[in-house]
Design an enzyme around this catalytic site. Structure first.
Site, PDB file in Angstrom:
ATOM      1  N   ASP A  39       0.833  -1.470  -0.074  1.00 18.40           N
ATOM      2  CA  ASP A  39      -0.295  -0.003  -0.269  1.00 18.40           C
ATOM      3  C   ASP A  39       0.613   1.433   0.264  1.00 18.40           C
ATOM      4  O   ASP A  39       0.329   2.654   0.417  1.00 18.40           O
ATOM      5  CB  ASP A  39      -1.045  -0.030   1.195  1.00 18.40           C
ATOM      6  CG  ASP A  39      -0.431  -0.382   2.263  1.00 18.40           C
ATOM      7  OD1 ASP A  39       0.733  -0.018   2.507  1.00 18.40           O
ATOM      8  OD2 ASP A  39      -1.134  -1.248   3.307  1.00 18.40           O
ATOM      9  N   HIS A 243      23.726   4.213 -19.667  1.00 22.11           N
ATOM     10  CA  HIS A 243      22.487   4.056 -18.390  1.00 22.11           C
ATOM     11  C   HIS A 243      22.517   3.921 -16.876  1.00 22.11           C
ATOM     12  O   HIS A 243      21.243   3.731 -16.379  1.00 22.11           O
ATOM     13  CB  HIS A 243      21.060   4.145 -18.847  1.00 22.11           C
ATOM     14  CG  HIS A 243      20.636   5.058 -20.724  1.00 22.11           C
ATOM     15  ND1 HIS A 243      19.461   4.790 -21.240  1.00 22.11           N
ATOM     16  CD2 HIS A 243      21.069   6.245 -21.015  1.00 22.11           C
ATOM     17  CE1 HIS A 243      19.456   5.623 -21.781  1.00 22.11           C
ATOM     18  NE2 HIS A 243      20.364   6.680 -21.824  1.00 22.11           N
ATOM     19  N   ASP A 260      25.203  12.527 -14.129  1.00 19.80           N
ATOM     20  CA  ASP A 260      24.592  12.879 -15.264  1.00 19.80           C
ATOM     21  C   ASP A 260      23.032  12.725 -14.686  1.00 19.80           C
ATOM     22  O   ASP A 260      22.320  12.109 -14.104  1.00 19.80           O
ATOM     23  CB  ASP A 260      23.861  12.119 -15.874  1.00 19.80           C
ATOM     24  CG  ASP A 260      22.911  12.019 -17.913  1.00 19.80           C
ATOM     25  OD1 ASP A 260      22.191  12.783 -16.970  1.00 19.80           O
ATOM     26  OD2 ASP A 260      22.848  12.118 -18.477  1.00 19.80           O
ATOM     27  N   ASP A 271      18.797  18.621 -17.285  1.00 20.52           N
ATOM     28  CA  ASP A 271      19.804  17.358 -17.543  1.00 20.52           C
ATOM     29  C   ASP A 271      21.001  17.783 -18.225  1.00 20.52           C
ATOM     30  O   ASP A 271      21.685  18.245 -18.836  1.00 20.52           O
ATOM     31  CB  ASP A 271      18.812  16.934 -18.775  1.00 20.52           C
ATOM     32  CG  ASP A 271      19.742  15.346 -19.711  1.00 20.52           C
ATOM     33  OD1 ASP A 271      20.375  14.827 -18.678  1.00 20.52           O
ATOM     34  OD2 ASP A 271      18.699  15.339 -21.053  1.00 20.52           O
ATOM     35  N   HIS A 350      25.406   7.586 -29.191  1.00 19.77           N
ATOM     36  CA  HIS A 350      24.551   7.709 -28.956  1.00 19.77           C
ATOM     37  C   HIS A 350      24.648   9.021 -30.028  1.00 19.77           C
ATOM     38  O   HIS A 350      25.527  10.005 -30.001  1.00 19.77           O
ATOM     39  CB  HIS A 350      23.733   8.564 -27.754  1.00 19.77           C
ATOM     40  CG  HIS A 350      25.334   9.114 -27.157  1.00 19.77           C
ATOM     41  ND1 HIS A 350      25.343  10.350 -26.851  1.00 19.77           N
ATOM     42  CD2 HIS A 350      26.070   9.147 -26.305  1.00 19.77           C
ATOM     43  CE1 HIS A 350      26.237  10.868 -26.653  1.00 19.77           C
ATOM     44  NE2 HIS A 350      26.737   9.722 -25.547  1.00 19.77           N
ATOM     45  N   HIS A 354      18.793  15.713 -27.719  1.00 19.17           N
ATOM     46  CA  HIS A 354      16.772  16.169 -27.903  1.00 19.17           C
ATOM     47  C   HIS A 354      16.611  16.522 -27.444  1.00 19.17           C
ATOM     48  O   HIS A 354      16.699  17.731 -26.362  1.00 19.17           O
ATOM     49  CB  HIS A 354      17.185  14.641 -26.905  1.00 19.17           C
ATOM     50  CG  HIS A 354      17.097  14.478 -25.175  1.00 19.17           C
ATOM     51  ND1 HIS A 354      16.918  15.303 -24.166  1.00 19.17           N
ATOM     52  CD2 HIS A 354      18.655  13.883 -24.531  1.00 19.17           C
ATOM     53  CE1 HIS A 354      17.236  14.645 -23.487  1.00 19.17           C
ATOM     54  NE2 HIS A 354      18.800  14.308 -23.462  1.00 19.17           N
ATOM     55  N   HIS A 361      13.763  13.707 -22.102  1.00 16.89           N
ATOM     56  CA  HIS A 361      12.949  13.202 -23.798  1.00 16.89           C
ATOM     57  C   HIS A 361      12.298  13.957 -24.236  1.00 16.89           C
ATOM     58  O   HIS A 361      11.516  13.163 -24.487  1.00 16.89           O
ATOM     59  CB  HIS A 361      13.425  12.052 -24.073  1.00 16.89           C
ATOM     60  CG  HIS A 361      15.053  11.225 -23.482  1.00 16.89           C
ATOM     61  ND1 HIS A 361      15.162  10.241 -24.008  1.00 16.89           N
ATOM     62  CD2 HIS A 361      15.969  11.778 -23.058  1.00 16.89           C
ATOM     63  CE1 HIS A 361      16.113   9.831 -23.151  1.00 16.89           C
ATOM     64  NE2 HIS A 361      16.905  11.217 -23.572  1.00 16.89           N
ATOM     65  N   GLU A 384      25.045  16.956 -25.472  1.00 19.48           N
ATOM     66  CA  GLU A 384      25.954  15.732 -25.036  1.00 19.48           C
ATOM     67  C   GLU A 384      26.441  14.903 -25.649  1.00 19.48           C
ATOM     68  O   GLU A 384      26.600  13.740 -25.458  1.00 19.48           O
ATOM     69  CB  GLU A 384      24.650  14.992 -24.385  1.00 19.48           C
ATOM     70  CG  GLU A 384      24.091  14.683 -24.688  1.00 19.48           C
ATOM     71  CD  GLU A 384      22.325  13.327 -24.053  1.00 19.48           C
ATOM     72  OE1 GLU A 384      23.214  12.907 -23.193  1.00 19.48           O
ATOM     73  OE2 GLU A 384      21.430  14.290 -24.404  1.00 19.48           O
ATOM     74  N   TYR A 388      33.286   7.111 -25.017  1.00 23.13           N
ATOM     75  CA  TYR A 388      33.359   6.221 -24.078  1.00 23.13           C
ATOM     76  C   TYR A 388      33.989   4.465 -24.306  1.00 23.13           C
ATOM     77  O   TYR A 388      33.885   4.238 -25.532  1.00 23.13           O
ATOM     78  CB  TYR A 388      31.783   5.081 -23.798  1.00 23.13           C
ATOM     79  CG  TYR A 388      31.167   6.293 -23.968  1.00 23.13           C
ATOM     80  CD1 TYR A 388      30.601   7.074 -23.082  1.00 23.13           C
ATOM     81  CD2 TYR A 388      30.251   6.877 -25.080  1.00 23.13           C
ATOM     82  CE1 TYR A 388      29.297   8.593 -22.135  1.00 23.13           C
ATOM     83  CE2 TYR A 388      29.168   8.366 -24.726  1.00 23.13           C
ATOM     84  CZ  TYR A 388      28.699   8.484 -23.552  1.00 23.13           C
ATOM     85  OH  TYR A 388      28.444   9.363 -23.842  1.00 23.13           O
ATOM     86  N   ARG A 406      30.806  12.385 -20.833  1.00 18.86           N
ATOM     87  CA  ARG A 406      30.571  13.291 -21.759  1.00 18.86           C
ATOM     88  C   ARG A 406      30.099  14.245 -21.032  1.00 18.86           C
ATOM     89  O   ARG A 406      30.130  14.565 -20.060  1.00 18.86           O
ATOM     90  CB  ARG A 406      28.453  12.312 -20.961  1.00 18.86           C
ATOM     91  CG  ARG A 406      27.771  13.352 -21.870  1.00 18.86           C
ATOM     92  CD  ARG A 406      26.432  12.068 -22.079  1.00 18.86           C
ATOM     93  NE  ARG A 406      26.028  11.492 -20.921  1.00 18.86           N
ATOM     94  CZ  ARG A 406      26.168  10.355 -20.354  1.00 18.86           C
ATOM     95  NH1 ARG A 406      26.655   9.635 -21.347  1.00 18.86           N
ATOM     96  NH2 ARG A 406      25.523   9.958 -19.609  1.00 18.86           N
ATOM     97  N   GLU A 408      27.417  17.409 -20.885  1.00 23.41           N
ATOM     98  CA  GLU A 408      26.099  18.124 -21.095  1.00 23.41           C
ATOM     99  C   GLU A 408      25.437  18.700 -21.355  1.00 23.41           C
ATOM    100  O   GLU A 408      25.255  19.605 -19.594  1.00 23.41           O
ATOM    101  CB  GLU A 408      24.855  16.782 -21.018  1.00 23.41           C
ATOM    102  CG  GLU A 408      23.413  17.051 -21.660  1.00 23.41           C
ATOM    103  CD  GLU A 408      22.717  15.966 -21.456  1.00 23.41           C
ATOM    104  OE1 GLU A 408      22.705  14.915 -19.998  1.00 23.41           O
ATOM    105  OE2 GLU A 408      21.487  15.911 -21.843  1.00 23.41           O
TER     106      GLU A 408
HETATM  107  N1  GLY Z   1      19.645  11.815 -19.232  1.00 19.47           N
HETATM  108  C1  GLY Z   1      18.927  10.893 -20.170  1.00 19.47           C
HETATM  109  C2  GLY Z   1      19.734  11.361 -21.003  1.00 19.47           C
HETATM  110  O1  GLY Z   1      20.583  12.103 -21.190  1.00 19.47           O
HETATM  111  O2  GLY Z   1      19.522  11.852 -22.157  1.00 19.47           O
HETATM  112 MN    MN Z   2      21.679  13.591 -19.596  1.00 21.78          MN
HETATM  113 MN    MN Z   3      20.230  13.826 -22.488  1.00 18.60          MN
END
Ligand code: GLY
Ligand code: MN
Ligand code: MN
Length: 444
Positions: A39, A243, A260, A271, A350, A354, A361, A384, A388, A406, A408
Site C-alpha cells: 500500500d 544508462h 548525469d 539534464d 548516441h 534531444h 526526452h 551532449e 566511451y 560525456r 551535457e
Molecule cells: N539523462 C538522459 C540523457 O542524457 O538523455
Molecule cells: Mn543526461
Molecule cells: Mn540528455
C-alpha cells in the site's frame, strides 16, 4: 518559487482549441497513481500533457475541452472534497477549487464521469485523445462512445472521427514560451549548483551514492520535488555504461566519475552531465579525451541557431570526435571515410542531444516531411557528446581503456544562436581542477 503563471495555462488551452476542427472535443486523463509495493505509492508526478493544459496537480482527474460550448469550453472532472480522505492524504481542490483556482468553466465529481461525459461527447463529430498511451483510459473512452451508440435509435449521434491529440499538443510543447524558459533556467541553475557541490565533495574512497546524496541535497534545497530522471553517478569503468543506475561502487584513485543528473521544477526538466577526476586531477589520457569531447560540444553550439537543421549539431560533434580520435591513434584511416562508415560509433554511439522540456526526452518531431527539422526560436534541446572507450576494447592501447566522458548542457534557441541554460557548472579542465583544489584546501 518560480513557476508557470496561471494565465499561461488558459492561453495554452485557447491555442489548442483554436487548432481543433469545428465541433470537436478533446479528452485527457491525469496520470494514474503507481503502486510501489503493497500500500505504498510512488511519488505522484502529473502527466505532462495534462499538466501542460491544466496545471492541476491531482490524480483521478479528466480534462475536457469543447471549443465553442456556450456553457463553458473547459470542463474538469476531479475528486470531491472529503474531510476524512483529506485528513489522511492531503487537501483536494474539489469542484469549487477547480473553478476558482484552476480556471475550469465547469467541474464535476470524477465519480459522475460515466453519467456526464457521454452526454458531452454526443453530437460532436470528432474526439481528440492521447490514443494508445493509456490503454485503460482508451477502454473507458470506447465505453462512453458505446453508450452513445446504444442510443442511436433515439437519435443520439456518436462521433465518427478519433484523432490523436499528440500532433497538435506536442508541437505546441516544442516551442517554449518566456515563462517556460524562466522555469527551465531555474531548474538548470539548481542542477548546476548540485553538480558543483558533487565536484567539491568528490574524494577517493567515497561511494557513487555519496555524490548522489550531494545532488539530492541541492535539488531539494532548491525547491525541486524530485530529479527529472534517475541520476547516473558512474565512476571508473561504469562511466562507459550509458544508462548506469546502480550508483553503489567505490570512487577509486585515478578514476573519472561521470554524473548525469538534473532536477525538475514545476514539471520542467534539466539534464546536465559533467565528468571529472575523483582525485581532482585529470590524467594525460583522461584530459585528452575530455578536451576532445569539449571541443566537439563547442562545435555543436555553433550549429544551433534559427534556420540550421536539427542534425547539424550532431554532424559537427561527429566530425570533431572522429578527427580527434584519429589524431590520438584510437581510429585509423581517412576522416571522411570513417564518418561515412560510422566507425566513430565504437566510441560515440548516441546522438548529440534531444528535445528538452516537461519530459527530459521531450515531445516534438525531429523530422518534418522526411527532412530534419529546422530550428526555431524557443526550441530547447540538450547538447551532449561523449566518448566511451570500453574496458574490453582490445583494439586500443591499455592506457585508454575504461575512460568514459560525456559533457551535457541544456540550450534554448534564440534569435541569434542559443542560450546555454546550464553554464553555471565549470567545464574546462583548468576550471574543474581549480574548483576541486579549492574545495580540498578549504576542507583541510
Ligand atoms: N539523462 C538522459 C540523457 O542524457 O538523455
Ligand atoms: Mn543526461
Ligand atoms: Mn540528455
Amino acid at each position: 518559487m518560480i513557476h508557470i503563471p496561471k494565465p499561461e495555462y488558459s492561453r495554452r488551452r485557447k491555442a489548442l482549441m483554436a487548432q481543433m476542427e469545428p465541433n470537436s472535443i478533446a479528452i485527457l486523463p491525469a496520470a494514474a497513481v503507481a503502486i510501489r509495493n503493497r500500500d505504498v505509492e510512488h511519488v505522484y508526478r502529473q502527466d505532462s500533457d495534462f499538466q501542460y493544459l491544466s496545471g492541476f496537480p491531482e490524480p483521478q482527474a479528466v480534462l475536457v475541452l469543447m471549443p465553442g460550448r456556450a456553457h463553458g469550453e473547459y470542463i474538469l472532472f476531479c475528486r470531491e472534497r472529503n474531510a476524512e480522505r483529506e485528513l489522511w492524504d492531503g487537501l483536494r481542490a474539489g469542484q469549487e477549487g477547480a473553478i476558482r483556482d484552476f480556471g475550469a468553466d465547469d467541474a464535476f465529481p470524477i465519480t459522475d464521469i460515466d453519467d456526464i461525459l457521454p452526454g458531452l461527447i454526443e453530437g460532436r463529430d470528432r474526439v481528440y485523445s492521447a490514443m494508445g498511451s493509456n490503454p485503460e483510459f482508451d477502454r473507458h473512452l470506447m465505453d462512453w462512445i458505446n453508450v452513445i451508440r446504444s442510443k442511436a435509435h433515439l437519435g443520439a449521434q456518436p462521433p465518427n472521427e478519433f484523432v490523436a491529440l499528440d500532433h497538435l499538443l506536442h508541437d505546441m510543447r516544442l516551442y517554449k514560451s518566456a515563462a517556460e524558459v524562466k522555469v527551465m533556467r531555474e531548474a538548470a541553475r539548481i542542477s548546476a549548483q548540485a553538480h558543483i557541490r558533487a565536484m567539491q565533495a568528490s574524494r577517493v574512497g567515497l561511494h557513487e551514492f555519496s555524490l548522489e546524496a550531494e545532488l539530492d541535497y541541492e535539488f531539494r534545497k532548491g525547491g525541486a520535488k524530485m530529479p527529472a530522471y534517475g541520476s547516473i553517478v558512474a565512476a571508473g569503468r561504469n562511466s562507459c555504461i550509458l544508462h548506469y543506475q546502480q550508483n553503489d561502487a567505490v570512487l577509486k584513485d585515478g578514476d573519472l566519475v561521470l554524473i548525469d543528473a538534473g532536477c525538475e521544477i514545476d514539471c520542467y526538466a534539466s539534464d546536465i552531465t559533467r565528468t571529472w577526476p575523483v582525485n581532482g586531477k585529470y590524467s594525460p589520457e583522461q584530459k585528452a579525451i575530455y578536451e576532445l569531447v569539449l571541443a566537439s560540444q563547442e562545435a555543436a553550439f555553433a550549429e544551433i541557431a534559427p534556420n540550421k537543421h536539427w542534425n547539424q549539431a550532431h554532424e559537427a560533434t561527429v566530425r570533431v570526435i572522429t578527427t580527434g580520435l584519429v589524431k590520438l591513434g584510437l581510429l585509423q584511416g581517412d576522416v571522411d571515410e570513417l564518418i561515412a562508415s560510422e566507425a566513430y560509433k565504437a566510441f560515440y554511439m548516441h546522438r548529440a542531444g534531444h528535445w528538452l522540456g516537461m519530459d527530459v526526452h521531450d515531445v516534438g518531431e525531429y523530422k518534418v516531411g522526411g527532412e530534419w527539422r529546422v530550428l526555431e526560436v524557443g526550441m530547447a534541446l540538450t547538447v551532449e557528446p561523449g566518448i566511451y572507450i570500453s574496458p574490453d576494447n582490445q583494439n586500443v592501447a591499455k592506457k585508454w581503456r575504461g575512460i568514459g566522458v560525456r559533457i551535457e548542457d541544456d540550450v534554448v534557441v534564440t534569435k541569434t544562436g542559443c542560450e546555454i541554460l546550464t553554464k553555471g557548472v565549470p567545464k574546462t579542465v583548468a576550471d574543474i581542477e581549480a574548483l576541486m583544489a579549492q574545495a580540498r584546501t578549504q576542507a583541510a
